[in-house]
Design an enzyme around this catalytic site. Structure first.
Site, PDB file in Angstrom:
ATOM      1  N   HIS A  27       0.812  -1.215   0.000  1.00 23.63           N
ATOM      2  CA  HIS A  27       0.000   0.000   0.000  1.00 23.63           C
ATOM      3  C   HIS A  27       0.849   1.270   0.000  1.00 23.63           C
ATOM      4  CE1 HIS A  27      -3.666   2.082   0.028  1.00 23.63           C
ATOM      5  NE2 HIS A  27      -4.357   1.315   0.854  1.00 23.63           N
ATOM      6  N   ASP A  46      -2.345   1.615  -4.437  1.00 26.49           N
ATOM      7  CA  ASP A  46      -3.576   1.927  -3.721  1.00 26.49           C
ATOM      8  C   ASP A  46      -4.658   0.907  -4.065  1.00 26.49           C
ATOM      9  OD1 ASP A  46      -2.515   4.166  -2.445  1.00 26.49           O
ATOM     10  OD2 ASP A  46      -2.957   5.456  -4.147  1.00 26.49           O
TER      11      ASP A  46
END
Length: 435
Positions: free
Chosen positions: A407, A411
Site C-alpha cells: 500500500h 492503492d
C-alpha cells in the site's frame, strides 16, 4: 605439468560470495571431468563446483564453513598430480569491481588479530568470521549482541547478511516513534520466553538453512511493506472444460503436461501490460518501473521448504512456451537442480494455494516486488448464470484469487483494477485455440 585453477563462479546479480557447505573431494583425490569438488550455498540456492578436467586435486584453499568471494581461487587440479607450491596456490584471480549497495561503511577483510577484544565465537560456539567481526566493531556491536544472533549459515554460522540485517533492524528500531503521544512509554513487543522443555514429551527440530532464510525473508517483507489483500471470485468453467479436452493431445504433441499454472501466468502477464505500475519495486522514495515481466512461481519442495523459480520474459512466451518453462523449473526445483540465476530477478510472483486444497489466503509479498497473487482451489459451486431469458442457477467451477499488494505504492484502486483484469482474462480465455 598442466595446472587448472578453479575460481568461485559468478552466480547471479547481487551475489558476491558463497559458503562452502561440504567438501566432496580432498587433496590428492583423483577426479573425472565434471565431478563435483565441493558444495556451496548462497542466500538464494545451493549448488556445486565441478572439476574442469580429469586429474588430481592438488590444492583446496578453503575449508567447510569458509565464505570465499566470487572470483576467489578455491581449488587447483593438475593432470599429473605434482605438488603445488604454497605461494603459487595462494594466488587469487583479480576481481572486477562489484557494485555493492548494502554497505554504509567500509568493508575490510582482514586476518583475525590475537589482541582483538571481539571474540571469534559466540557463547553457543558459532564461528564469527573476521569480516563479521570487522563489521561488528565498526558499528559498535558488542559480543553480547552477537550472542543473541542465530546465523543463517551452516551450523548457525553468522554470515555477512545476518550482521547487515541486524544493523538495519537496529536502526529501524531506534527510529520508530509511538503512534500515540503518551507520558507512559510504549511497551516493547518481544517473542514469548520458551521453557527448556527438559524431560517433556516434545521434539526439538532445528531449522535448516533454507527454513531460516524463508523465515527472515517473510518477516522482513512484513516489516518493509504495508500489506493489503483483495479478493475476487472467478468462473473458470470454460478453462476446466477446455483443458480436459486438449491435455492428452497436448502431452502427445509437445511432450509436456498442460497444467493450470501457465494459464494463470498468461492472464497475469497480460494484466501487467495494462497496469504496469504493479510491475515495480521501491527504492527509498523512488519507484522503479520494470519494462520486463519475470514471473516467480512459488514451488513447494519435498522437504517442506519453499523456493521461487522465475520465468524470465514471461510476456514474450505463448502458452506452449510458458508450459515448457513452468514444467522445467518445477521439475528442477524438486530435484534440487536449480541454478542461482533461476531464482533471481522476478518482478511479480504467483503462489498456488489450490495445490493443497486451500480456497484462498493472504500471501506475503516476495520482496522487492510490490504484489503477489494467490490462486485458490477450483471448486464446484452453485452460481447465478445470466442468460437472455433471465437468470438461472447452475453448477460452475469457481476459483478465488487473492492479491496482496504494497500500500506504499499500490492503492486500492490500482490493486482492485489489476485483480479484476486478471479475472477477466481468465473468464474470457480463448477456448477455441489449438495448441
Amino acid at each position: 605439468m598442466a595446472k587448472y585453477e578453479i575460481f568461485l563462479p559468478a552466480m547471479g546479480e547481487g551475489i558476491i560470495e558463497a559458503t562452502i557447505t561440504k567438501l566432496l573431494k580432498k587433496e590428492g583425490d583423483s577426479v573425472e571431468e565434471e565431478d563435483s569438488i565441493m558444495e556451496i550455498a548462497t542466500d538464494k540456492v545451493d549448488s556445486e563446483i565441478p572439476a574442469p578436467i580429469s586429474g588430481i586435486i592438488a590444492k583446496i584453499l578453503f575449508e567447510e564453513g569458509d565464505v570465499p568471494k566470487v572470483g576467489d581461487l578455491v581449488a587447483i587440479v593438475t593432470t599429473d598430480g605434482e605438488n603445488i607450491d604454497d605461494a603459487d596456490a595462494s594466488q587469487k584471480k583479480e576481481e572486477a569491481p562489484i557494485e555493492r549497495k548494502e554497505p554504509q561503511f567500509t568493508l575490510i577483510t582482514e586476518a583475525p588479530e590475537k589482541s582483538d577484544a571481539m571474540k571469534t565465537k559466540t557463547e553457543n560456539g558459532n564461528f564469527i568470521s573476521p569480516l563479521v567481526r570487522t563489521i561488528a566493531k565498526s558499528e559498535n556491536i558488542t559480543n553480547e549482541e552477537l550472542n543473541t544472533l542465530v546465523g543463517s549459515g551452516e551450523s548457525n554460522r553468522i554470515t555477512k547478511k545476518d550482521i547487515l540485517q541486524y544493523i538495519e533492524d537496529r536502526k529501524t528500531t531506534k527510529v520508530i516513534e509511538p503512534a500515540v503521544v503518551s507520558s507512559t512509554p510504549a511497551p516493547q513487543i518481544s517473542p514469548p520466553a520458551h521453557n527448556s522443555y527438559t524431560g517433556q514429551n516434545v521434539e526439538i527440530i532445528e531449522m535448516d538453512r533454507m527454513r531460516k532464510l524463508i523465515s527472515n525473508h517473510m518477516t522482513n517483507s512484513l516489516q518493509v511493506s504495508a500489506h493489503v489483500t483483495s479478493f475476487i471470485d472467478v468462473d473458470v468453467t470454460p478453462i476446466v472444460q477446455w483443458r480436459d479436452k486438449v491435455k492428452n493431445n497436448f502431452l502427445k504433441k509437445h511432450n509436456q503436461k498442460l497444467t493450470y499454472t501457465p494459464i494463470f501466468v498468461e492472464a497475469v502477464t497480460k494484466a501487467i501490460q495494462d497496469y504496469p505500475l504493479i510491475n515495480v519495486s521501491v527504492d527509498g522514495d523512488r519507484i522503479i518501473r520494470k519494462n520486463f515481466v519475470n514471473i516467480g512461481m512459488a514451488t513447494a519442495l519435498p522437504n517442506g521448504n519453499l523456493i521461487v523459480p522465475v520465468i524470465k520474459d514471461a510476456n514474450e512466451k505463448n502458452l506452449i512456451g510458458l508450459s515448457k518453462s513452468v514444467n522445467d523449473l518445477a521439475n528442477r526445483a524438486r530435484m534440487n537442480q536449480l541454478k542461482p540465476d533461476d531464482i533471481q530477478g522476478s518482478t511479480f510472483t504467483i503462489t498456488n494455494l489450490g495445490a493443497f486444497g486451500s480456497t484462498t489466503g493472504t500471501p506475503i509479498i516476495n520482496q522487492p516486488e510490490v504484489a503477489i497473487l494467490a490462486v485458490g482451489a477450483i471448486k464446484k459451486k452453485p452460481a447465478v448464470i445470466e442468460t437472455p431469458l433471465g437468470d438461472t442457477i447452475g453448477i460452475r467451477h469457481i476459483m478465488v484469487l487473492s492479491l496482496s499488494y504494497d500500500h506504499r505504492v499500490v492503492d486500492g484502486g490500482l490493486g482492485g483494477m489489476f485483480l479484476k483484469r486478471v479475472a477477466e482474462n481468465l473468464e474470457n480465455f480463448d477456448t477455441t485455440q489449438l495448441l
